[in-house]
Design an enzyme around this catalytic site. Structure first.
Site, PDB file in Angstrom:
ATOM      1  N   LYS A  51       1.422   4.488   3.557  1.00 26.76           N
ATOM      2  CA  LYS A  51       2.169   5.067   2.713  1.00 26.76           C
ATOM      3  C   LYS A  51       1.625   6.061   1.808  1.00 26.76           C
ATOM      4  O   LYS A  51       2.505   7.128   1.429  1.00 26.76           O
ATOM      5  CB  LYS A  51       3.130   4.044   1.692  1.00 26.76           C
ATOM      6  CG  LYS A  51       3.794   3.140   2.608  1.00 26.76           C
ATOM      7  CD  LYS A  51       5.310   3.817   2.784  1.00 26.76           C
ATOM      8  CE  LYS A  51       6.480   2.993   3.563  1.00 26.76           C
ATOM      9  NZ  LYS A  51       7.547   3.730   3.621  1.00 26.76           N
ATOM     10  N   SER A 302       0.722  -1.236  10.250  1.00 32.32           N
ATOM     11  CA  SER A 302       0.938  -0.321   9.233  1.00 32.32           C
ATOM     12  C   SER A 302       0.159  -0.742   7.542  1.00 32.32           C
ATOM     13  O   SER A 302       0.362   0.173   6.958  1.00 32.32           O
ATOM     14  CB  SER A 302       2.396  -0.070   9.442  1.00 32.32           C
ATOM     15  OG  SER A 302       2.979  -1.278   9.508  1.00 32.32           O
TER      16      SER A 302
END
Length: 401
Positions: A51, A302
């Protein structure tokens, strides 16, 4: 609509800011699929997830007049940390709205990176509503977690690194929530027809399959998954259009699939990931035939920001799903020596007892019975079934939980 050039420009912005995360070969997954499988370890990225890439790419492009009012975001945790760190690096004040049940480590990390955190609502979508109100009230710039081209271009730099490091890559398997990571990666490889992107959502929070079928964003019918990082109720219009334009398929995985994947990554790859970060691995394990092919497959881990308490529950769930943990209620006659005999029988069957409770009263117990709640470690589904079968042969009445 963004493309390879936009992702390359984002990569220039991110130079020296983000880590070029490693790729790790997975023998277990390679053997399962019959082709090379690599793990792209974004769980080792700054803030513990990809992110920071999109957050910094978005904030770095803000004009001075917008920076003066600060930024606001909404997130279950990973985007919050990315925005908090990016804002700190750029000297911007940041406010982040997070759901009431957000992971405590993610809340604490966001505050430590310098953001002001507000806990509101029961979902990311509710938190996003509060963030929009904050932006309208204060003039702060709303940094959406996935519905902005700059954010998606930043996330797409994951794919740019992969194709540079793995020239023969043919498949990129990516967890999907709002869709920014998969969309950015699809944009990054749009000029490489030999590379396909496959998205993966939790079945309990899967808005994309229905949305792609309908040709427009459609809200998810439920949001029930341990994978809070991808529990998004509605696809963003920007990533949705990219996934549709590039014909990116989105598969779904069950909670059992996620648990088994998290366990495999921890045991075999020696990596800590959160449930959403393991979604791609879960898809490979659940349906390996869907990923047959030539060339190297890369699956993105992720994120690795998992609450230790959640990790304990998920690991236990994964052990049960893998047939390595068995909970039993056994009703036996209330007389001396019966408990010892049961434990001896379990030991003889190779079932390692980890917990025992002796229950003397209950609605399912006769006056002359007691219940033995026992939890044992087993060696897989076959061994689990064998233990139950042998106990029944020896006169016990086990109820497996």
């Amino acid at each position: 609509m963004i493309g390879p050039a936009d992702v390359a420009a984002a990569a220039e912005l991110l130079a020296g800011v983000v880590h070029r995360t490693p790729l790790q070969h997975s023998r277990a997954l390679s053997d399962l699929l019959g082709r090379p499988v690599l793990l792209k370890c974004e769980n080792l990225q700054r803030t513990g997830s990809f992110k920071i890439r999109g957050a910094y790419a978005r904030l770095a492009r803000l004009p001075d007049e917008e920076r003066a009012h600060g930024v606001v975001a909404a997130s279950a945790g990973n985007h919050a940390q990315g925005v908090a760190l990016a804002a700190g690096l750029l000297g911007l004040p940041a406010t982040v709205y997070m759901p009431l049940d957000a992971s405590l480590p993610k809340v604490a990390a966001s505050r430590q990176y310098g953001a002001h955190v507000e806990l509101v609502g029961r979902s990311v979508d509710e938190a996003l509503g509060h963030a929009r109100e904050h932006a309208a009230r204060t003039g702060a710039v709303l940094v959406h977690p996935f519905d902005h081209e700059d954010v998606d271009a930043g996330q797409g730099t994951v794919a740019l690194e992969v194709v540079q490091d793995v020239p023969d890559v043919t498949d990129l398997v990516v967890p999907v929530g709002g869709g920014g990571l998969a969309a950015g990666m699809a944009a990054a490889v749009a000029d490489r027809p030999g590379v396909r992107v496959v998205g993966v959502q939790a079945a309990g929070a899967a808005a994309y399959p229905a949305s792609l079928a309908a040709g427009r964003p459609v809200p998810a019918t439920e949001l029930r998954t341990m994978a809070d990082g991808i529990a998004i109720g509605l696809p963003g219009s920007v990533p949705f259009e990219l996934l549709r334009a590039h014909a990116v398929p989105v598969a779904t995985v069950s909670e059992d699939d996620l648990s088994r994947a998290l366990l495999l990554v921890a045991e075999r790859a020696k990596l800590l990931v959160e449930p959403s970060g393991a979604a791609g691995v879960a898809a490979l394990m659940a349906r390996p035939g869907d990923f047959a092919g030539d060339g190297t497959l890369v699956v993105v881990l992720s994120g690795g920001n998992v609450d230790p308490l959640v990790l304990m529950r998920v690991v236990r769930h994964g052990l049960v799903a893998a047939g390595r943990y068995l909970g039993l209620r056994v009703r036996v006659a209330d007389r001396p020596g019966v408990l010892a005999a049961l434990l001896a029988d379990l030991a003889q069957l190779g079932a390692n007892v980890v917990h025992v409770a002796h229950v003397r009263t209950g609605p399912d117990l006769a006056v002359d019975e007691v219940g033995i709640d026992v939890q044992v470690e087993t060696k897989g589904h076959e061994h689990r079934a064998l233990v139950l079968e042998r106990l029944r042969e020896r006169g016990y009445r086990p109820d497996a939980g």
